[in-house]
Design an enzyme around this catalytic site. Structure first.
Site, PDB file in Angstrom:
ATOM      1  N   LYS A   1      -7.979   4.477 -19.707  1.00 15.75           N
ATOM      2  CA  LYS A   1      -8.253   4.882 -21.083  1.00 15.75           C
ATOM      3  C   LYS A   1      -6.982   4.762 -21.944  1.00 15.75           C
ATOM      4  CE  LYS A   1     -12.371   5.784 -19.518  1.00 15.75           C
ATOM      5  NZ  LYS A   1     -12.281   5.784 -18.076  1.00 15.75           N
TER       6      LYS A   1
ATOM      7  N   ARG B   1       0.841  -1.216   0.000  1.00 12.66           N
ATOM      8  CA  ARG B   1       0.000   0.000   0.000  1.00 12.66           C
ATOM      9  C   ARG B   1       0.869   1.257   0.000  1.00 12.66           C
ATOM     10  NH1 ARG B   1      -1.881   2.061   4.593  1.00 12.66           N
ATOM     11  NH2 ARG B   1      -2.335   0.053   5.545  1.00 12.66           N
TER      12      ARG B   1
ATOM     13  N   TYR C   1     -17.118  14.486 -17.257  1.00 16.25           N
ATOM     14  CA  TYR C   1     -17.486  13.069 -17.168  1.00 16.25           C
ATOM     15  C   TYR C   1     -18.542  12.896 -16.064  1.00 16.25           C
ATOM     16  CZ  TYR C   1     -17.024   8.310 -15.452  1.00 16.25           C
ATOM     17  OH  TYR C   1     -17.301   7.050 -14.985  1.00 16.25           O
TER      18      TYR C   1
ATOM     19  N   ASP D   1      -8.402  17.085 -15.071  1.00 16.04           N
ATOM     20  CA  ASP D   1      -8.563  15.737 -15.602  1.00 16.04           C
ATOM     21  C   ASP D   1      -8.184  15.821 -17.075  1.00 16.04           C
ATOM     22  OD1 ASP D   1      -9.483  13.419 -16.778  1.00 16.04           O
ATOM     23  OD2 ASP D   1     -11.275  13.273 -15.518  1.00 16.04           O
TER      24      ASP D   1
HETATM   25  C1  LIG Z   1     -12.697  11.906 -18.348  1.00 18.32           C
HETATM   26  C2  LIG Z   1     -12.802  10.818 -17.327  1.00 18.32           C
HETATM   27  N1  LIG Z   1     -12.326  11.025 -16.090  1.00 18.32           N
HETATM   28  C3  LIG Z   1     -12.402  10.085 -15.126  1.00 18.32           C
HETATM   29  C4  LIG Z   1     -12.982   8.852 -15.375  1.00 18.32           C
HETATM   30  C5  LIG Z   1     -13.072   7.852 -14.271  1.00 18.32           C
HETATM   31  O1  LIG Z   1     -12.059   6.907 -14.408  1.00 18.32           O
HETATM   32  P1  LIG Z   1     -12.178   5.401 -13.888  1.00 18.32           P
HETATM   33  O2  LIG Z   1     -13.299   4.761 -14.621  1.00 18.32           O
HETATM   34  O3  LIG Z   1     -10.823   4.844 -14.198  1.00 18.32           O
HETATM   35  O4  LIG Z   1     -12.454   5.462 -12.412  1.00 18.32           O
HETATM   36  C6  LIG Z   1     -13.499   8.593 -16.647  1.00 18.32           C
HETATM   37  C7  LIG Z   1     -14.142   7.294 -16.925  1.00 18.32           C
HETATM   38  O5  LIG Z   1     -14.821   7.126 -17.921  1.00 18.32           O
HETATM   39  C8  LIG Z   1     -13.405   9.595 -17.647  1.00 18.32           C
HETATM   40  O6  LIG Z   1     -13.887   9.411 -18.888  1.00 18.32           O
END
Ligand SMILES: Cc1ncc(COP(=O)(O)O)c(C=O)c1O
Length: 384
Positions: A199, A50, A102, A174
């Site tokens: 992704k 961890r 998102y 993000d």
């Molecule tokens: C732009 C974006 N940020 C964050 C996330 C969340 O990521 P995770 O699914 O790996 O938790 C996603 C998931 O689709 C996303 O498209």
């Protein structure tokens, strides 16, 4: 070698990840959860997975080099990484979040906003003035997402992070849809870059993970203690897969960006398509900003269709190469209907305010041949 290396070279060699113990060209997958002390007061380099793990460290070093940060931390999902940023705040702090975002991030902020923090949602793609207008004396964090999922709106990272620095709030972006190759937010002044590595970074739809990269060593220390305390770390096998994915990221992502650009241009002419959302198109409202801030325009293309609200369903069900699925960024092309899928946890009002309407389809362009993807979209649009 003094010349700045190209992105493919950097992806393959970042982080110097050979296995020092064996000479393995790839590091070992260290599944061990705990590590032996030679004697009671003699701590080994790694104590407990961890806190740190050699395989996760190798992936973190590699991504950190691409991000140009001082530290990168890998988490068990993008959401776990985002949540660690919220853990830096005090109860009652104010967060400015994006109206275009998102759905899961909207939901994370919305629930945090019920009792823990105050949250305002701003159309950040309208520029720093829109962010400034929402500012309060207790604003401590501006959360950005650019390009935004699914509408590909662009936020001016230099301007907004400059505002945050001036006013003493953290700026976090993000940058998942940009990838570490198209945008380096830390160099534009952002405090924290977040990725869902699920992704483009891992890139094969077989890993769930997230990262935070930072420049400031103090902030790195604070995030490290949040992660040590809350424990949402990336597992060793997933760290290995993410590192393997990262090595081919430039090849994959350039192909995906190229496919997306071709699809966006082609579908703009289609009689069933009312609007194509892609910042690479010259008539996109932030095309000039995207050109300045990004190297490439991403591999998500969203379409507003003509016709009734059943048109997206008819299109999705007729697709043969695009798979109907959540997520994006993998080598295979995916198609989704945001109101029922990626953005279903957003309230209807928030979706409408963001422009995520009932006639919207989101495409994640993979690495297949562009001609085949375009042919598939044309035959499916015939049914829409
Ligand atoms: C732009 C974006 N940020 C964050 C996330 C969340 O990521 P995770 O699914 O790996 O938790 C996603 C998931 O689709 C996303 O498209």
């Amino acid at each position: 070698m003094s010349k700045k290396q190209g992105n493919s070279t950097r992806c393959v060699h970042a982080g110097d990840t050979h296995d020092a113990a064996t000479g393995g060209v790839m590091p070992a997958i260290h599944q061990s959860s705990t590590f032996a002390y030679p004697a009671m007061r003699e701590q080994p380099e790694h104590i407990y997975t961890r806190i740190s793990n050699p395989t996760r460290d190798a992936f973190e070093r590699a991504l950190n080099e691409l991000e140009g940060g001082t530290r990168t931390f890998a988490f068990s999902s993008g959401q776990a990484a985002s949540n660690a940023v919220l853990e830096l705040l005090e109860p009652g702090d104010h967060v400015i979040g994006p109206a275009n975002v998102y759905g899961g991030s909207f939901n994370l902020l919305r629930v945090a906003g019920e009792g823990r923090f105050e949250v305002s949602y701003v159309h950040q793609d309208q520029g720093p003035d829109a962010v400034q207008a929402a500012w309060r004396t207790n604003t401590r964090l501006v959360w950005m997402e650019t390009p935004s999922n699914p509408l590909m709106r662009i936020t001016d990272l230099k301007a907004v992070s400059g505002l945050c620095a001036e006013r003493g709030a953290l700026s976090c972006v993000d940058s998942t849809l940009a990838t570490p190759l198209a945008t380096q937010p830390l160099s534009l002044g952002c405090d924290i870059t977040m990725h869902s590595i699920t992704k483009y970074i891992a890139g094969h739809s077989d890993v769930l993970g997230g990262t935070l990269s930072v420049s400031d060593p103090d902030l790195a220390g604070r995030l490290k203690s949040v992660r040590d305390r809350t424990g949402g770390v990336l597992a060793p096998l997933d760290s290995y897969l993410a590192l393997r994915g990262l090595k081919t990221m430039d090849l994959r992502v350039r192909r995906q960006f190229g496919n997306a650009a071709r699809i966006a241009r082609d579908l703009r002419q289609h009689e069933k398509v009312a609007q194509v959302c892609y910042a690479g198109l010259e008539d996109h409202p932030q095309h000039e900003l995207a050109k300045r801030q990004m190297d490439g325009f991403g591999a998500v293309v969203s379409l507003h269709l003509h016709g009734d609200e059943a048109a997206p369903e008819r299109l999705l069900n007729a697709l043969e190469l695009f798979t109907i699925a959540e997520s994006l960024g993998g080598v295979e092309s995916l198609a989704g209907y945001p109101p029922l899928m990626s953005h279903s946890t957003m309230t209807r009002e928030a979706r409408e305010a963001a422009g995520i309407t009932g006639n919207l389809v989101r495409l994640s362009c993979g690495i297949e041949d562009a001609d085949d993807l375009i042919a598939d979209l044309h035959q499916a649009l015939h049914h829409a």
